[in-house]
Design an enzyme around this catalytic site. Sequence first.
Site, PDB file in Angstrom:
ATOM      1  N   GLY A 206       0.802  -1.219   0.000  1.00 45.23           N
ATOM      2  CA  GLY A 206       0.000   0.000   0.000  1.00 45.23           C
ATOM      3  C   GLY A 206       0.832   1.264   0.000  1.00 45.23           C
ATOM      4  CD  GLN A 231      -6.297 -10.204  -6.135  1.00 48.87           C
ATOM      5  OE1 GLN A 231      -5.708 -10.838  -7.014  1.00 48.87           O
ATOM      6  NE2 GLN A 231      -7.603  -9.972  -6.177  1.00 48.87           N
ATOM      7  CG  LEU A 232      -2.139  -2.170  -4.572  1.00 48.00           C
ATOM      8  CD1 LEU A 232      -1.771  -1.589  -5.921  1.00 48.00           C
ATOM      9  CD2 LEU A 232      -2.745  -1.111  -3.678  1.00 48.00           C
ATOM     10  CG  ASP A 233       1.464  -2.991  -3.447  1.00 54.58           C
ATOM     11  OD1 ASP A 233       1.896  -2.719  -4.583  1.00 54.58           O
ATOM     12  OD2 ASP A 233       1.154  -2.126  -2.612  1.00 54.58           O
ATOM     13  CD  GLU A 234      -2.394  -9.559  -1.691  1.00 55.29           C
ATOM     14  OE1 GLU A 234      -2.912 -10.579  -2.208  1.00 55.29           O
ATOM     15  OE2 GLU A 234      -2.703  -9.135  -0.567  1.00 55.29           O
TER      16      GLU A 234
END
Lengths: 289, 289, 289, 289
Positions: A206, A231-234
């Site tokens: 994040g 999926q953000l940053d995943e």
Amino acid sequence: MRYQHLNNLARLVIHCPDQPGIIAEVTNFLKSKGANIIDLDQHASTLNGGEFFMRLEFQPNTKEFDVESVNSLFAEKVGFKFSMQWKLTQAVNLKKMVLMVSKHDHAFLEILWRVKRKELAIEIPCVISNHNELQSICEGFGVPFHYVQTSESKKQTEKNILKLIDEDVDGIILARYMQILSPEFVNKFQGRIINIHHSFLPAFAGANPYQQAYDQGVKLIGATAHFVTEQLDEGPIIAQDVVRVSHRHDSNQLKELGRDVERSVLTRAVKCFSEDRIILNKNKTVVFE
Amino acid sequence: MRYQHLNNLARLVIHCPDQPGIIAEVTNFLKSKGANIIDLDQHASTLNGGEFFMRLEFQPNTKEFDVESVNSLFAEKVGFKFSMQWKLTQAVNLKKMVLMVSKHDHAFLEILWRVKRKELAIEIPCVISNHNELQSICEGFGVPFHYVQTSESKKQTEKNILKLIDEDVDGIILARYMQILSPEFVNKFQGRIINIHHSFLPAFAGANPYQQAYDQGVKLIGATAHFVTEQLDEGPIIAQDVVRVSHRHDSNQLKELGRDVERSVLTRAVKCFSEDRIILNKNKTVVFE
Amino acid sequence: MRYQHLNNLARLVIHCPDQPGIIAEVTNFLKSKGANIIDLDQHASTLNGGEFFMRLEFQPNTKEFDVESVNSLFAEKVGFKFSMQWKLTQAVNLKKMVLMVSKHDHAFLEILWRVKRKELAIEIPCVISNHNELQSICEGFGVPFHYVQTSESKKQTEKNILKLIDEDVDGIILARYMQILSPEFVNKFQGRIINIHHSFLPAFAGANPYQQAYDQGVKLIGATAHFVTEQLDEGPIIAQDVVRVSHRHDSNQLKELGRDVERSVLTRAVKCFSEDRIILNKNKTVVFE
Amino acid sequence: MRYQHLNNLARLVIHCPDQPGIIAEVTNFLKSKGANIIDLDQHASTLNGGEFFMRLEFQPNTKEFDVESVNSLFAEKVGFKFSMQWKLTQAVNLKKMVLMVSKHDHAFLEILWRVKRKELAIEIPCVISNHNELQSICEGFGVPFHYVQTSESKKQTEKNILKLIDEDVDGIILARYMQILSPEFVNKFQGRIINIHHSFLPAFAGANPYQQAYDQGVKLIGATAHFVTEQLDEGPIIAQDVVRVSHRHDSNQLKELGRDVERSVLTRAVKCFSEDRIILNKNKTVVFE
């Protein structure tokens, strides 16, 4: 890349269900084409019934080695038989990678300089940014710069961006591009968008990871290069590194130290991508470094 | 070692002049024996006419896999044809390694504990020392300890040592053994004696490397694990590492910090040796880590 | 510890609100006692109105330096004036630290060996464990071992443990002690319990961090030494380190590699604690290394 | 540098024979000027009769803090009394450092970019080179470039160079300047010329260190930033670092990997120099990082 001065180098990367005999069949095939294997790296995820991963570099026997026809033949003789996903490439065909950036110039410059100095064997058809601060620097490198204003509709913005990206692009590098891409955009380039996140993921995903790290009082800060997914940053992690910090560093100094890690980690990831060293395996990567 | 809980794992390590087709022939052979290759690592030193190096781990198809007969067959069908030097081993047959030490206990203990904890897959038939300080600790680990007094004649001393070393020993670990071995002794175990030197070689060869490092004001100190040759501190390097130091460290503290590096570097070298990961190549090593 | 061979070394550690003139007053005081300062490390958290942190080592002018009376005088002349929290210690008075452990022996052994080898200047009055596997090894080091069975009531179990811990203990080392301590227990030893967690916190808090790391596909695994607070795995971080891993490592191998990091990180934290190098600052630490 | 956004920061660096009371006198003096000390780092080389080293950062009480008059007063009241060598500086007065380079652009560019990005707080009055390849890049950064042809007489060449260097220059950075400077030249800038050598000194001094490293088969390659003295590659070391290499890297690849280490090590050394963190102590350095 080994033998970077040489044009005559090809690569074969394979992912398939494991079973005995795969390497023999693949190397028999290459032998029959007169190839000399220079480097081979293979791995099976478990002893039985696992996944098979292999990357090899070889020297074809003639300079007229025709990738397309060899590829067709390989499909017929070996690829389909083992339910392979594979890729056959020639080192001389540099990967085309679009560079996207917002305002931070450190990762962006690192990539541009390394490409210029031929330390990264990629071509950058253009840079796309939601800001115009970096335009003149970019053009100083002889690379076209496109400023795409962020409109109210993400859909429209991304439509404008997509017009600038050739269909045959091999990948996209997000060198601190601070907009979240839509699932539609991401899926169009599945396994081909590399992002640099300024933390040691999964810690501090994040926004403002350096501030998060500072608040937490960690003694190391890091950076993570990963493929972008919905999926953000995943997304699957490609490369990570850290640097030691102490109570003497405020969050601005964490940022400064972190920039160096971001530069080197993104470089490593792009280098691996450019040399066909990465195999996606669900939410993880196999990286033959 | 992968799959360390499993007995059913074999390894093949090969060194020969490079030419097209070697991998195909080797893997065809293994396929014909029903083997499944788990990990393969291959490297050619140059594009043409170079040296070929390969290490692979495979799972034989039956538990009754007979190394000797497979080895004979391999020699006949593949080995001689390519002028190979090769080694076929089974993971279950632990390497027998004699441990030699003087007074410093750190590297010695590190090896003993790791063997006890099964982190190092070797057997230590005995410890040989020119001092008797470490006898009781050694015996606490259940390992026989031989104190061999240094006589005036190095020849005689080494004769006494040789009586204690079984002919079938796989290697010797010098865990800070502070006597220089004679060329005769060294040649008897060529490529099988691993020494830990307490500096980042080739810097600070010889005596008192930490004092040398202190006097020079270096900002990193290191350790080097290498095979022993007739030339003191000049044998092929297997592993090296360093640790950061500063003006705050006097030479005693360099020693203390250095001990940790010595422990980890020697461990890494012995681990690689025990898993057949090292190929000697003249004055250098190929280490498939 | 510098000058570890010398008895005549004292330390002063200070934490207070910052304002001009503190160092002058402290060093004037020490000068008036004839002390020679050997190492001084000071830090203010911000330019104005921040926190003041200082650690210094000095050589008192006589061997009869009386800590208690000097301490009283310091309180009167300096300490109260600046609303200081401070600690005045002598290096010769080793910290007494109870070692708690469950079944994993690697961190436990590392501490015991380093104490034995005088690399860690602490005294271990006893080892407390909820298992009895490590009893004989422990006693081989001449350290009393107490097996405290986990009863159904955590309160009762901890009561049994507390009976074994002297009131004047300086700290407690959790060398992989796998029970969660109650808030009551933790608060009794606030800022004095050091735990080693087998991940790079805040990533992978809680159970099975190596499995979590494996599932996530990270390229580095780490360890974190921290003070224990009521919040599980969230106490102030003292030391962290990482090691590179790859797709070749299964979760067992992550554990094996991680053990080495745990050993060195816990050692570093205990060493800093033993030398009065750590100042707690809310949820963070200042570590003068 | 802490508080890099602030002008109001001064530094005092001291080297003198050790004796009790120095810190008290220095900090009393600063207190009397209303200064608030922000960071202080002190070290004595031995317990008695050693060398005293100290660096501190402080905030003067007014923006009109006059360095010259404070300096005179310090000399009179403190400096002479303790036979000090000292330096009193203000962070706002950036160090002027001439950059010298031959053909390799990596270290040169790293310095220019960091200066531009304000990560290195120095001013580069000009670049001097014995080649003209880097002229246009240099001028793109707005930095004057002087091409000084190497004449047959080193004396004449250096005379030409010296004409280009202002007398008040603080230092010279040799960012891969491939000419050996004469003792006369070196002595004119004693303790002020920083060179980056592309090996882990003292290993591989002299020409072609990467080839030497390759031939030796080392497993780490390094870089060393040091002050230049009359003895080639033997001046006091400021910073060093290494990177892991393997049999897979030929000497060209060692060069490529080494370039990254050279960049970061030179940066660190220049940063320390620019922030008055380095104290020369005969053939060694004290670096308060």
